[in-house]
Design an enzyme around this catalytic site. Structure first.
Site, PDB file in Angstrom:
ATOM      1  N   SER A  32      24.537  32.545  84.482  1.00  0.00           N
ATOM      2  CA  SER A  32      24.552  32.994  86.419  1.00  0.00           C
ATOM      3  C   SER A  32      22.977  32.901  87.404  1.00  0.00           C
ATOM      4  O   SER A  32      22.842  32.419  87.741  1.00  0.00           O
ATOM      5  CB  SER A  32      26.159  33.400  86.593  1.00  0.00           C
ATOM      6  N   ARG A  85      25.077  34.558  73.496  1.00  0.00           N
ATOM      7  CA  ARG A  85      23.188  33.643  73.643  1.00  0.00           C
ATOM      8  C   ARG A  85      22.151  34.343  72.983  1.00  0.00           C
ATOM      9  O   ARG A  85      21.312  33.420  72.047  1.00  0.00           O
ATOM     10  CB  ARG A  85      22.527  33.871  75.144  1.00  0.00           C
ATOM     11  N   HIS A 118      28.800  28.424  79.869  1.00  0.00           N
ATOM     12  CA  HIS A 118      30.248  29.117  80.074  1.00  0.00           C
ATOM     13  C   HIS A 118      31.880  27.883  79.309  1.00  0.00           C
ATOM     14  O   HIS A 118      32.311  28.076  79.136  1.00  0.00           O
ATOM     15  CB  HIS A 118      31.103  29.178  81.115  1.00  0.00           C
ATOM     16  N   LYS A 154      28.350  44.707  89.909  1.00  0.00           N
ATOM     17  CA  LYS A 154      27.786  43.564  90.554  1.00  0.00           C
ATOM     18  C   LYS A 154      28.537  43.471  92.024  1.00  0.00           C
ATOM     19  O   LYS A 154      28.866  41.978  92.688  1.00  0.00           O
ATOM     20  CB  LYS A 154      27.821  42.225  90.089  1.00  0.00           C
TER      21      LYS A 154
END
Length: 165
Positions: free
Chosen positions: A130, A92, A17, A41
């Site tokens: 994360s 990614r 990040h 979440k």
């Protein structure tokens, strides 16, 4: 003044990040790192959104054109309120691309003045998320290659707190 938003859950912020933040900050006059409350979440976070904001502020404090905020409204509306012209998203892998393009098109439909800029992840961060950090922290792994050093103690303390009930 060109303003961009870098949205995410950042639970916790990773070196991946931070790599995107530093690169995006060079491209815009103002970059707002925004902790977005993800309804999927909402109750599973390691840190509550306000804690994430504080952790990110600590990490980006030396970047003069980077601000940190939190929002629970749609990103397109948040960007409109902040007069942002772009959303920054890190990619990614190819698997990220499909979902992110879909979100970019939706955001553009909701806010026609909003573009999305995709930044490919730095090669050494393509595997990093994360979720991976939380899993490693759960087992007491060394986090120094994965998260900014300023927040390692916070993550370890929160994990110890959870283990001890």
């Amino acid at each position: 003044m060109k303003t961009a938003i870098y949205p995410g859950s950042f639970d916790p912020i990773t070196l991946g990040h931070l790599n995107i933040i530093k690169r995006a900050a060079v491209c815009f006059d103002r970059l707002i790192v925004c902790v977005m409350v993800n309804s999927g979440k909402a109750n599973t976070g390691l840190f509550v959104p306000e804690e994430r904001v504080e952790l990110i502020r600590r990490v980006v404090g030396k970047l003069p054109n980077v601000e940190v905020d939190c929002s629970n409204i749609l990103l397109a509306e948040y960007a409109r309120q902040k007069k942002a012209c772009a959303v920054v998203k890190g990619l990614r892998a190819v698997s990220d691309y499909e979902q992110e393009v879909q979100m970019a098109l939706i955001n553009r439909k909701l806010n026609p003045r909003l573009d999305t800029m995709f930044l490919a992840s730095g090669a050494k961060y393509t595997y990093l998320s994360s979720s991976v950090v939380k899993e490693m922290a759960r087992y007491g792994a060394d986090l120094s290659d994965f998260v900014p050093r300023e927040i390692i103690d916070d993550i370890n303390a929160r994990m110890a707190q959870r283990r001890n009930g």
